[in-house]
Design an enzyme around this catalytic site. Structure first.
Site, PDB file in Angstrom:
ATOM      1  CB  VAL A  99      -0.918   0.030   1.244  1.00  0.00           C
ATOM      2  CG1 VAL A  99      -1.866   1.222   1.173  1.00  0.00           C
ATOM      3  CG2 VAL A  99      -1.704  -1.274   1.358  1.00  0.00           C
ATOM      4  CB  CYS A 100       1.058   4.244   0.299  1.00  0.00           C
ATOM      5  SG  CYS A 100       1.543   5.972   0.222  1.00  0.00           S
ATOM      6  CB  THR A 101       5.882   4.799   0.252  1.00  0.00           C
ATOM      7  OG1 THR A 101       5.458   4.899   1.615  1.00  0.00           O
ATOM      8  CG2 THR A 101       5.597   6.095  -0.478  1.00  0.00           C
ATOM      9  CB  THR A 133       4.067   3.704  -5.290  1.00  0.00           C
ATOM     10  OG1 THR A 133       4.152   4.025  -3.888  1.00  0.00           O
ATOM     11  CG2 THR A 133       4.849   4.742  -6.087  1.00  0.00           C
ATOM     12  CB  ALA A 148      -2.258   4.847  -5.494  1.00  0.00           C
TER      13      ALA A 148
END
Length: 325
Positions: free
Chosen positions: A110-112, A130, A163
């Site tokens: 998730v995300c970074t 991302t 993202a």
């Protein structure tokens, strides 16, 4: 028709570290927990840190893990959240991922969190996404990774990346739907008051947010006018006349100030408008195509297949919320 085989007691292990983004953790956890409540015995949700000690999230919350990584159960689904803690992670975290990540049936970021997976060499040769603000860094630091900054989530084999923030919920719902079926995922989505309709290839931004806002007032007004009139004549000539500019000057100025061509901007606005109508109304495909500026159903079908890999009718079937019972 073959019946879906429901998972039994599959472990969802969520990795925790200092300065983790709390919603990257709690969003997917709430989805899997909701599915477990609906269908008991399907998921065992566990959290783990390097040494088993509590961690403090980037928002200041303290989270107490279930395990130290050395004692954590082998995961079926390994979830790696993002946050400020991915900027300079403990090397032991990367080492653990390198050794244990390939063993998971599904590897999720998730995300970074994608940055941690990339550091461990687990994303080489894969298409990933991302958070938009870090996609450039991920691509620059890891050239063997195919970074797509646009979608809210991407599936590439057993690896799934998403993202920022709420897209982790979208991805978790997609995984629950894969495991337990649409009805269970929809029930969870309703309980969380979110929509089970955002496809992975939906852009992180709307057309208006993805493009820069023009500095000059006539061009800003044109951007707004396009959004409000997707079914109008939006040719460069027509838009240029509305801005009182020559077509060549208008096209050059629009791209310079928004970062995209007038044609691409119009295409994105029309696609977004058509998707919204298919999701939120009962209008027929022909009516939607006219209202969105495509003119014909075939033109809209080609646009959908090119951008989304699916037809308008199939898009509606998959992403329009079912009527309330």
């Amino acid at each position: 028709m073959a019946q879906r085989t429901r998972p039994t007691g599959r472990t969802v292990l969520v990795l925790l570290f200092d300065d983790v983004q709390s919603l990257d953790v709690t969003g997917p956890v709430e989805v899997f927990a909701g599915a477990e409540k609906h269908t008991p015995g399907t998921y065992r949700i566990r959290t783990a840190t390097l040494d088993g000690a509590p961690v403090r999230t980037s928002s200041g919350l303290t989270v107490v893990p279930d395990h130290a990584l050395a004692d954590a159960p082998e995961p079926d689904t390994l979830v790696v959240p993002g946050g400020q803690g991915t900027r300079d992670p403990d090397p032991r975290l990367t080492d653990w991922l390198r050794g244990h990540g390939p063993r998971a049936r599904r590897l999720v970021s998730v995300c970074t969190g994608a940055i941690l997976l990339a550091r461990a060499g687990l994303l080489d040769g894969r298409r990933v996404t991302t958070h938009w603000a870090y996609s450039g860094r991920l691509a620059r630091d890891h050239p063997a990774v195919d970074v797509d900054p646009d979608p809210i989530y991407v599936r590439d084999g057993h690896v799934a990346t998403s993202a920022g923030v709420t897209s982790g919920i979208d991805l978790a719902l997609a995984l629950v739907e894969e495991d337990l079926g649409r009805d269970v995922a929809l029930t969870v989505a309703r309980h969380l008051v979110v929509f089970l309709r955002r496809p992975g290839n939906q852009a992180q931004f709307s057309a208006q947010l993805a493009a820069q806002t023009a500095r000059r007032e006539p061009l800003r007004e044109i951007q707004q006018w396009i959004t409000e009139h997707p079914g109008a004549d939006l040719s460069v000539g027509s838009l240029a006349a509305r801005a009182s500019l020559s077509p060549r000057h208008f096209a050059r100025a629009f791209q310079a100030e928004t970062g995209t061509t007038p044609g691409r901007y119009v295409d994105r606005v029309r696609l977004e408008h058509a998707r919204r109508l298919l999701e939120d109304t009962g209008d027929g495909v022909e009516e939607v195509s006219r209202a969105s500026g495509y003119g014909t159903t075939e033109a809209m079908r080609r646009a959908f297949v090119k951008a989304l890999g699916t037809s308008p009718a199939e898009y509606r079937r998959r992403f329009r919320p079912a009527p309330a019972q």
